[in-house]
Write a protein that holds these residues in place. Structure first.
Motif, PDB file in Angstrom:
ATOM      1  N   GLU A   5       0.847  -1.123   0.007  1.00 40.95           N
ATOM      2  CA  GLU A   5       0.039   0.063   0.034  1.00 40.95           C
ATOM      3  C   GLU A   5       0.981   1.386  -0.031  1.00 40.95           C
ATOM      4  OE1 GLU A   5      -3.367   1.830   2.841  1.00 40.95           O
ATOM      5  OE2 GLU A   5      -2.791  -0.342   3.168  1.00 40.95           O
ATOM      6  N   LYS A   7       1.717   4.988   0.984  1.00 43.86           N
ATOM      7  CA  LYS A   7       1.431   5.941   1.838  1.00 43.86           C
ATOM      8  C   LYS A   7       2.237   7.203   1.639  1.00 43.86           C
ATOM      9  CE  LYS A   7      -1.003   3.246   4.953  1.00 43.86           C
ATOM     10  NZ  LYS A   7      -1.892   3.378   5.974  1.00 43.86           N
ATOM     11  N   CYS A   9       3.587  11.269   3.088  1.00 48.17           N
ATOM     12  CA  CYS A   9       3.932  11.898   4.163  1.00 48.17           C
ATOM     13  C   CYS A   9       4.328  13.521   3.495  1.00 48.17           C
ATOM     14  CB  CYS A   9       4.909  11.461   5.155  1.00 48.17           C
ATOM     15  SG  CYS A   9       6.045  10.555   4.338  1.00 48.17           S
ATOM     16  N   GLN A  16       8.379   7.961  10.224  1.00 48.57           N
ATOM     17  CA  GLN A  16       6.979   7.167   9.950  1.00 48.57           C
ATOM     18  C   GLN A  16       7.180   5.670  10.574  1.00 48.57           C
ATOM     19  OE1 GLN A  16       4.453   8.852   8.861  1.00 48.57           O
ATOM     20  NE2 GLN A  16       5.605  10.503   8.366  1.00 48.57           N
ATOM     21  N   LYS A 107       7.523  -2.146   6.647  1.00 50.93           N
ATOM     22  CA  LYS A 107       7.214  -0.825   6.333  1.00 50.93           C
ATOM     23  C   LYS A 107       8.673  -0.270   5.951  1.00 50.93           C
ATOM     24  CE  LYS A 107       4.739   1.942   9.350  1.00 50.93           C
ATOM     25  NZ  LYS A 107       4.193   2.329  10.548  1.00 50.93           N
ATOM     26  N   GLU A 157       3.705  -1.447   3.609  1.00 55.73           N
ATOM     27  CA  GLU A 157       3.455   0.044   3.276  1.00 55.73           C
ATOM     28  C   GLU A 157       4.753   0.438   2.851  1.00 55.73           C
ATOM     29  OE1 GLU A 157       2.422   1.072   7.247  1.00 55.73           O
ATOM     30  OE2 GLU A 157       0.096   0.582   6.919  1.00 55.73           O
ATOM     31  N   TYR A 159       6.040   4.393   2.234  1.00 51.50           N
ATOM     32  CA  TYR A 159       5.915   5.782   2.441  1.00 51.50           C
ATOM     33  C   TYR A 159       6.711   6.498   1.583  1.00 51.50           C
ATOM     34  CZ  TYR A 159       3.430   4.967   6.617  1.00 51.50           C
ATOM     35  OH  TYR A 159       2.585   4.609   7.719  1.00 51.50           O
ATOM     36  N   LYS A 167      -0.481  14.356  -4.559  1.00 48.91           N
ATOM     37  CA  LYS A 167      -1.067  13.005  -4.288  1.00 48.91           C
ATOM     38  C   LYS A 167      -1.817  12.283  -5.162  1.00 48.91           C
ATOM     39  CE  LYS A 167      -0.108  13.644   0.461  1.00 48.91           C
ATOM     40  NZ  LYS A 167      -0.785  13.764   1.837  1.00 48.91           N
TER      41      LYS A 167
END
Ligand code: BES
Ligand code: MG
Ligand code: ZN
Length: 501
Positions: A5, A7, A9, A16, A107, A157, A159, A167
């Motif tokens: 996924e 993500k 920031c 994170q 992550k 995830e 980031y 985005k």
């Protein structure tokens, strides 16, 4: 479990709680020292010293790790500044996945801010990243016992530092990349599957499943009786020696708005090529489960096409059968007739692809296709001409030739334009039929095969043929996101091309 996924920031991706931070580094000392500076390590000097000792300068493929208790940073070489393109991002994603095969992490962060500054195209970046991550993670392991010591990729995830304003664009392109990769992966699976499983019926069932999953895709499967009835006897003659039932597969993508523009994508679908009575010798038969590579590409395209909101009506056409020897098999010297009424003298039963395609191309034109692109693992001669990685591209139209080359470039697939010289036309002449399936010379075999196909294209139809005998299958990995095995060649190029047509 979540899988990959994305993500966002707005800054400081290292805050994170990620386990690994990947930073692409452009080639050259100034880029490297800037990036190390920005990381604010106390031992900055020692780190830069170590990069010198390890000879790390940001060359593509190079990796430099800075271990830490909370966060490990991986600098990876990204190549030269002014040459960065989409394929560099696929390869960067490939390096990332390669790292995760040796380091368990769920992550991770990817720092792309150096890249995203200026006017670099965020859509291309996001799309290529998604494609590369998924394609590099691909493994065909269903027939292997699980190796318990192997680290499984459990990436949940990723980031990325990105301004709010960007985005949505990123997400959209990311989804497109995933879609194109999924189509490619279906094609890889189909090519990798052994011929004992991967039969004409299996291809037909795959097409059925695709149509069932997509409201805007319909499918027709023609059995022997129907195939015979509409006169595709050239195709049927090739299937004659096999115990597997032949299937003619016709998929249609229906655009939201009715249109006159009809495109056909035609794939060679020989699920096993023994050569027939002209049986292949030595080890040249071993790999012939891949002879449905063109069909796999068509199905890979249709796996994704339903989501693309295209303007054109697109037809996917596959004549699927095996080429086998038996008492009832097609014989050298036979004459067969295609659905246009053209007669073909069979000089060699191992030149079967062009015989089945004679009917597939005729069928495509009967459907009213104004533009046809066929893909076929057609000739060993193509490998002699262009080697393993390049497809030979033949087109009767300059614009189509150019647009396909451009799409391939974006997709990171290699194709090379080849000629259709009128002076060679007579090489396919037969003394007793309209045309012969083997030429009178062994030179230029990929070209003469393409010119055989051209004889079945009517005036006014725009047509391109891709001989993918080389790149349908990678005997050694093409790059770090294309492992050994089925490549899914052409899926991304065609999906790129279709979006512009
Ligand atoms: N499937 C083969 C072509 C092929 C060869 C694909 C190697 C991938 C790797 C095709 O059906 C074939 O056998 N072609 C013959 C044609 C010849 C008899 C004119 C060939 O290339 O030898
Ligand atoms: Mg449907
Ligand atoms: Zn053959």
């Amino acid at each position: 479990m979540k899988y990959m996924e994305i993500k966002f920031c707005s800054k400081n991706v290292d805050e994170q709680e990620i386990e690994l931070l990947f930073i692409p580094v452009l080639e050259g000392e100034k880029h490297l020292s800037k990036i190390v500076q920005d990381l604010c390590y106390e031992e900055e000097k020692a780190i830069l010293n170590r990069t010198k000792k390890e000879n790390f300068i940001g060359k593509q493929g190079q990796v430099f790790t800075i271990y830490g208790d909370d966060l490990t940073v991986i600098l990876f070489g990204f190549g030269k500044e002014n040459k960065v393109d989409m394929d560099d991002w696929r390869k960067a994603a490939g390096s990332l996945i390669a790292y995760l095969k040796n380091y368990r992490a769920k992550k991770i962060g990817l720092s792309a801010k150096h890249w995203l500054k200026g006017n670099n195209n965020i859509n291309n970046f996001a799309q290529a990243l998604a494609e590369g991550l998924l394609l590099a993670s691909y493994d065909f392991i269903k027939y292997k016992q699980q190796d318990k010591n192997k680290i499984k990729i459990e990436l949940e995830e990723i980031y990325i530092e990105l301004d709010n304003a960007k985005k949505n664009a990123f997400k959209k392109a990311w989804e497109l990349g995933l879609l194109l990769a999924r189509g490619t992966i279906l094609a890889r699976d189909l090519v990798n599957e052994p011929a004992g499983v991967m039969t004409p019926t299996f291809l037909a069932e795959t097409a059925n499943a695709i149509a069932k999953n997509n409201k805007n895709i319909s499918v027709k499967i023609l059995d022997k009786e129907r195939i015979e009835k509409i006169g595709m006897n050239a195709f049927l003659s090739v299937a004659e020696g096999s115990e597997q039932a032949a299937k003619f597969i016709h998929l249609i993508y229906h655009p939201a708005r009715v249109t006159k523009k009809k495109i056909a994508i035609v794939g060679k679908g020989i699920t096993f090529d023994s050569g027939g009575l002209n049986i292949k010798i030595g080890d040249s038969m071993e790999q012939m489960k891949i002879d449905m590579g063109g069909a796999a590409t068509v199905l890979g395209v249709f796996e994704a096409i339903g989501q693309l909101k295209l303007k054109a009506e697109v037809h996917g056409i596959i004549a699927a059968c095996e080429n086998m020897p038996s008492g009832g098999a097609l014989k050298p010297g036979d004459v067969v007739t295609n659905m246009q009424g053209k007669t073909i003298e069979i000089g060699n039963t191992d030149a079967e692809g062009r015989v089945t395609l004679a009917d597939s191309l005729a069928y495509a034109q009967k459907q009213g296709a104004d533009t046809i692109i066929d893909l076929a693992t057609l000739t060993g001669a193509c490998l002699v001409a262009l080697g393993t990685d390049y497809a030979a591209l033949y087109a009767n139209d300059q614009a189509l030739n150019k647009s396909l080359i451009n799409a391939a470039d974006k997709a990171g697939e290699k194709m090379w334009s080849m000629p259709l010289p009128v002076e060679y036309k007579d090489l396919n002449k037969s003394n007793i039929a309209d045309i012969k399936n083997i030429p009178s010379t062994r030179y230029g075999g990929s070209i003469t095969a393409a010119m055989f196909l051209q004889e079945f294209i009517k005036e006014g139809v725009v047509w391109a043929h891709l001989d993918i005998a080389g790149p349908a299958y990678a005997e050694k990995s093409f790059n770090n996101y294309t492992p050994i095995g089925g490549v899914g060649f052409g899926v991304r190029t065609l999906l790129e091309w279709l979006q512009n047509n």
